[in-house]
Structures are given as C-alpha cells and as structure tokens.
Scaffold this motif. Sequence first.
Motif, short mmCIF file in Angstrom:
data_model
loop_
_atom_site.label_atom_id
_atom_site.label_comp_id
_atom_site.label_asym_id
_atom_site.label_seq_id
_atom_site.Cartn_x
_atom_site.Cartn_y
_atom_site.Cartn_z
N THR A 23 -3.35 -8.52 1.76
CA THR A 23 -3.60 -9.56 0.76
C THR A 23 -2.52 -9.60 -0.30
O THR A 23 -2.13 -10.68 -0.78
CB THR A 23 -4.98 -9.33 0.10
N ILE A 24 -2.01 -8.42 -0.69
CA ILE A 24 -0.98 -8.38 -1.74
C ILE A 24 0.43 -8.29 -1.16
O ILE A 24 1.40 -8.17 -1.90
CB ILE A 24 -1.23 -7.23 -2.72
N GLY A 25 0.54 -8.31 0.16
CA GLY A 25 1.86 -8.27 0.79
C GLY A 25 2.49 -6.90 0.85
O GLY A 25 3.72 -6.78 0.89
N ARG A 26 1.66 -5.85 0.89
CA ARG A 26 2.18 -4.49 0.98
C ARG A 26 2.03 -3.97 2.40
O ARG A 26 1.03 -4.23 3.08
CB ARG A 26 1.45 -3.56 0.01
N ASP A 27 2.99 -3.19 2.84
CA ASP A 27 2.95 -2.56 4.14
C ASP A 27 1.94 -1.41 4.11
O ASP A 27 2.13 -0.44 3.36
CB ASP A 27 4.35 -2.03 4.50
N PRO A 28 0.86 -1.47 4.90
CA PRO A 28 -0.11 -0.36 4.92
C PRO A 28 0.51 0.97 5.32
O PRO A 28 -0.02 2.03 4.98
CB PRO A 28 -1.15 -0.82 5.95
N GLY A 29 1.63 0.90 6.05
CA GLY A 29 2.29 2.12 6.49
C GLY A 29 2.91 2.93 5.38
O GLY A 29 3.34 4.07 5.60
N GLU A 30 2.95 2.37 4.17
CA GLU A 30 3.49 3.12 3.03
C GLU A 30 2.49 4.12 2.46
O GLU A 30 2.87 4.97 1.66
CB GLU A 30 3.90 2.14 1.92
N ILE A 31 1.22 4.00 2.84
CA ILE A 31 0.17 4.80 2.23
C ILE A 31 -0.27 5.90 3.19
O ILE A 31 -0.83 5.63 4.27
CB ILE A 31 -1.02 3.92 1.83
N GLU A 32 -0.04 7.14 2.82
CA GLU A 32 -0.50 8.29 3.60
C GLU A 32 -2.01 8.39 3.50
O GLU A 32 -2.60 8.20 2.42
CB GLU A 32 0.16 9.57 3.08
N ARG A 33 -2.66 8.73 4.60
CA ARG A 33 -4.12 8.79 4.65
C ARG A 33 -4.58 10.24 4.66
O ARG A 33 -4.17 11.04 5.51
CB ARG A 33 -4.66 8.04 5.86
#
Length: 271
Positions: free
Chosen positions: A210-220
């Motif tokens: 929705t905000i145009g951020r790559d989900p791959g930037e966030i470690e889970r």
Amino acid sequence: MTSTESTDRPYAAFPVRIGVQIQPQHAQYADIRRAVAAVEELGVDVAFNWDHFYPLSGEPEGLHFEAWTMLAAWAEATERIEFGALVTCNSYRNPDLLADMARTVDHISDGRLIFGIGSGWFEKDYDEYGYEFGTAGGRLDALGEALPRIERRWARLNPRPTRDIPVLIGGGGEKKTLKLVAQHANIWHGFGDAETIAHKHEVLDGHCRTIGRDPGEIERSAGVGDKSPEEVGKSLLDVGTRLFTISTSGPDYDLGLVREWVAWRDEVNKG
C-alpha cells in the motif's frame, strides 16, 4: 530456501539468526551479565532484555532491573553480539530522549544496537511508576506519533548514530501495529504458530504494498519461548521467519536450548 517455501516471500533471503531474551527478573545483575557473556560465547546473534519494572512471572515483587541502563552496560561488556530491548515501552520515556539514549548506546557498542519498541501493555508498570495507562488504541496512537520524532532526532543529533539503527517493532495488531511496521521498521517480531505467523506476514506485506515498500526489506522474527527447533523450527522457517528468539529467566539462566538452536541455525544456513 526450502522446497516448501513460496518464492513470493522475499524476506526469506535473510539468513537464519538466533536471539535470546535474557529476562532480567529474579536474578542479581552479576547473573545476568554472566548469561549475556555465555550467549555471546555460544555464538548467538542477538541478546535481548525487556523493558519492564517488575517481573512478569513468578514472585511479582521479585528481583528486577531497568532495561536501558542495562543495555549501556551490555554495550561495554560484549564485543560481537547485537542486542536490544524486546521491546522498549514507548510510554515510559520522552521520544526525543529515547532517541538520544539509543544513539548513545549505539556509539558505546560501535553500532550493535537493535532498537526494539512497542506500545506497552503491562498495567502494573504504569500504575507503580505513575504513567497513564489509557487504552490500547491510545498507546498505539502514541507510538505512531513517537516513531517519526525518534527518526527526526536521530537525524539531528551530533554525532549522529554510527549506522541506520535497525528498528524492531513487536506486536501483531493488524490495523495499526503492522502498518507502523511497514512504515518504520526493519524487523517485525511476533508470536504464534506457523499458521498465525504466516497470516501476519501476509497482512504486513499488504501494508508494505500500500505504501510502496518492498516487503523483503523487513526481517521476520518470532518468539519461540522454550520450544526446541525440532518442534517449531521448520514450520516457522517455511513461512519466512528468520530470527528465532528463545526466552530464559533468572535466577538460573538455562542455556541448553540455546545450544540446540545455534546448532540448528548453522545447519540451515550451511544448506
């Protein structure tokens, strides 16, 4: 990546890491310090404490120590390991002051601090220390207001932090918390079985899109408590979890399970 993982999980590219939450309850500080040294020696990636003023289990008035003064001591006492609070309560400190505290600990440690933060939930802390408990929604709104202040203060401090301090946000609220993760965090920390975690990842990915951020930037990240890698390792790995955090409490910090998780990490990363 294992064969059961979906290729639409770009965050699965992170290496597996092991964290240990050394709960600062029911122990003298010397015992806590020894536990931190031991987990660093064992090869753990991240050591966490928590940000409370009283024990969360056992004797409610038992031994306990404050989080951020302890983190400054850990910065001096360790050499390799990353560390932080899992998680700092946003309500307890002015956001600009908290940013300055984090920047200082970041410098003391030569850039090894993880800035864990959440909205707060333990009512006894609030009552005993004179903070207004309010509502869960109000505390989340306050966290949403604090995070940009913290980021702005980091940009204005002299000297600035040694690096872009990784921000970890804990909590699984789908409408507010995970939206804040998408906007501000480098790491999301949650709890639950693989099915629950997978659902939260999907919600977080949606907020990122929705905000145009790559989900791959966030470690889970996920808390595994006292469970072994044989019990939950593969199932959480398959849904994208990459930072696995074990909990251990005083007075006797049992690190046997930590050794199992470190060995499992090494096998997974080697493969």
